[in-house]
Design an enzyme around this catalytic site. Structure first.
Site, short mmCIF file in Angstrom:
data_model
loop_
_atom_site.label_atom_id
_atom_site.label_comp_id
_atom_site.label_asym_id
_atom_site.label_seq_id
_atom_site.Cartn_x
_atom_site.Cartn_y
_atom_site.Cartn_z
N PRO A 9 -45.68 -1.03 92.19
CA PRO A 9 -47.03 -1.27 91.69
C PRO A 9 -47.25 -0.83 90.24
O PRO A 9 -46.74 0.20 89.81
CB PRO A 9 -47.92 -0.45 92.63
CG PRO A 9 -47.01 0.54 93.25
CD PRO A 9 -45.67 -0.12 93.34
N ASN A 10 -48.02 -1.65 89.56
CA ASN A 10 -48.48 -1.40 88.18
C ASN A 10 -47.39 -1.60 87.12
O ASN A 10 -47.69 -1.52 85.93
CB ASN A 10 -49.11 0.00 88.05
CG ASN A 10 -50.30 0.16 88.96
OD1 ASN A 10 -51.23 -0.64 88.90
ND2 ASN A 10 -50.28 1.15 89.84
N ARG A 17 -50.57 -0.49 80.24
CA ARG A 17 -50.82 0.81 80.88
C ARG A 17 -50.21 1.95 80.05
O ARG A 17 -49.11 1.81 79.52
CB ARG A 17 -50.26 0.84 82.30
CG ARG A 17 -48.74 0.87 82.36
CD ARG A 17 -48.18 0.83 83.77
NE ARG A 17 -48.50 1.99 84.57
CZ ARG A 17 -47.73 2.45 85.55
NH1 ARG A 17 -46.57 1.86 85.86
NH2 ARG A 17 -48.08 3.50 86.24
N TYR A 22 -45.27 4.79 78.90
CA TYR A 22 -44.38 3.67 79.28
C TYR A 22 -44.00 2.74 78.14
O TYR A 22 -43.21 1.82 78.35
CB TYR A 22 -45.04 2.87 80.41
CG TYR A 22 -45.30 3.72 81.65
CD1 TYR A 22 -44.24 4.23 82.40
CD2 TYR A 22 -46.59 4.05 82.04
CE1 TYR A 22 -44.46 5.02 83.52
CE2 TYR A 22 -46.83 4.84 83.17
CZ TYR A 22 -45.76 5.33 83.89
OH TYR A 22 -45.98 6.11 84.99
N ASN A 73 -37.20 0.56 91.28
CA ASN A 73 -38.19 1.46 90.70
C ASN A 73 -39.45 1.28 91.56
O ASN A 73 -40.24 0.37 91.32
CB ASN A 73 -38.49 1.10 89.24
CG ASN A 73 -39.51 2.06 88.63
OD1 ASN A 73 -40.13 2.85 89.35
ND2 ASN A 73 -39.70 1.98 87.32
N ALA A 76 -45.33 4.16 91.92
CA ALA A 76 -46.08 5.21 92.64
C ALA A 76 -45.61 5.38 94.09
O ALA A 76 -45.71 6.48 94.65
CB ALA A 76 -47.56 4.90 92.60
N GLU A 97 -31.81 4.29 91.92
CA GLU A 97 -33.22 4.52 91.61
C GLU A 97 -33.42 4.58 90.09
O GLU A 97 -32.62 5.20 89.39
CB GLU A 97 -33.63 5.86 92.22
CG GLU A 97 -35.05 6.30 91.90
CD GLU A 97 -35.38 7.69 92.47
OE1 GLU A 97 -34.44 8.47 92.76
OE2 GLU A 97 -36.57 7.99 92.60
N HIS A 99 -36.48 5.21 86.98
CA HIS A 99 -37.83 5.47 86.49
C HIS A 99 -37.82 5.40 84.98
O HIS A 99 -36.95 6.01 84.35
CB HIS A 99 -38.35 6.84 86.95
CG HIS A 99 -38.47 6.91 88.43
ND1 HIS A 99 -39.47 6.26 89.12
CD2 HIS A 99 -37.68 7.49 89.36
CE1 HIS A 99 -39.29 6.45 90.41
NE2 HIS A 99 -38.21 7.19 90.59
N ARG A 106 -43.13 15.60 84.79
CA ARG A 106 -44.53 15.18 84.93
C ARG A 106 -45.22 15.97 86.07
O ARG A 106 -44.78 17.06 86.39
CB ARG A 106 -44.59 13.66 85.11
CG ARG A 106 -44.08 12.92 83.85
CD ARG A 106 -44.18 11.42 83.96
NE ARG A 106 -45.56 10.99 84.09
CZ ARG A 106 -45.92 9.75 84.43
NH1 ARG A 106 -44.99 8.83 84.66
NH2 ARG A 106 -47.19 9.43 84.52
C1 DQA Z 1 -42.58 5.33 87.32
C2 DQA Z 1 -43.02 6.78 87.56
C3 DQA Z 1 -44.00 6.87 88.71
O1 DQA Z 1 -44.37 8.21 88.94
C4 DQA Z 1 -45.25 6.07 88.39
O2 DQA Z 1 -46.14 6.08 89.48
C5 DQA Z 1 -44.95 4.68 87.95
C6 DQA Z 1 -43.77 4.42 87.10
C7 DQA Z 1 -41.66 5.19 86.09
O3 DQA Z 1 -41.01 4.18 85.99
O4 DQA Z 1 -41.64 6.09 85.23
O5 DQA Z 1 -45.74 3.77 88.18
O6 DQA Z 1 -41.85 4.90 88.45
#
Ligand code: DQA
Length: 143
Positions: A9-10, A17, A22, A73, A76, A97, A99, A106
């Site tokens: 998501p997002n 964002r 990011y 990835n 959240a 994985e 990120h 964080r």
């Molecule tokens: C994320 C890190 C997560 O904590 C966050 O909720 C994201 C992006 C990253 O790619 O840094 O949406 O996965």
């Protein structure tokens, strides 16, 4: 060799964002980056993004016997989703994985990664490059 790259998501809001976290590149830029890396490595890639946990679970299940490796990835859902962890375990497909940000530095609620428990490698805080390294890792381990 076929890789599935899953984004949670997002991540479709990249470039809009929290740019200080990011960056300014968009989701379309990320897709183009991943496709270029796949071409370099000579692997097939399916890229999928969803804001819905169940969609991500469905996509992982559909990968069973069809995909050789998963780059994920979960965004959240990383920090909340036992369902995604269980789906990765159910299909037993080698997974890495990713990120974009360095979640280790964080908020406390970002310190747990459920999906990460089913992943063989972790690429954290490297921006887009994390996807490239995850794809390289899977290619090497599957060859
Ligand atoms: C994320 C890190 C997560 O904590 C966050 O909720 C994201 C992006 C990253 O790619 O840094 O949406 O996965």
């Amino acid at each position: 060799m076929k890789l599935l790259v899953l984004n949670g998501p997002n991540l479709n809001m990249l470039g809009i964002r929290e740019k200080h976290i990011y960056g300014t590149q968009t989701y379309a830029d990320l897709e183009a980056f991943i496709r270029e890396k796949a071409a370099q490595l000579g692997v097939e890639v399916d890229i999928y993004q969803s804001n819905h946990e169940g969609d991500l679970v469905d996509k992982i299940q559909a990968a069973y016997r069809k995909v050789d490796g998963i780059v994920i990835n979960p965004a959240a859902y990383t920090h909340t989703s036992v369902a995604i962890l269980d789906a990765l375990k159910a299909v037993s497909i080698p997974a890495a994985e990713v990120h974009l940000s360095d979640v280790t530095k964080r908020e406390p609620f970002r310190q747990i990664s459920y999906a990460g428990m089913a992943c063989q490698a972790h690429f954290i805080g490297l921006g887009f490059e994390g996807y490239a390294q995850a794809m390289e890792y899977l290619k090497k381990m599957l060859s």
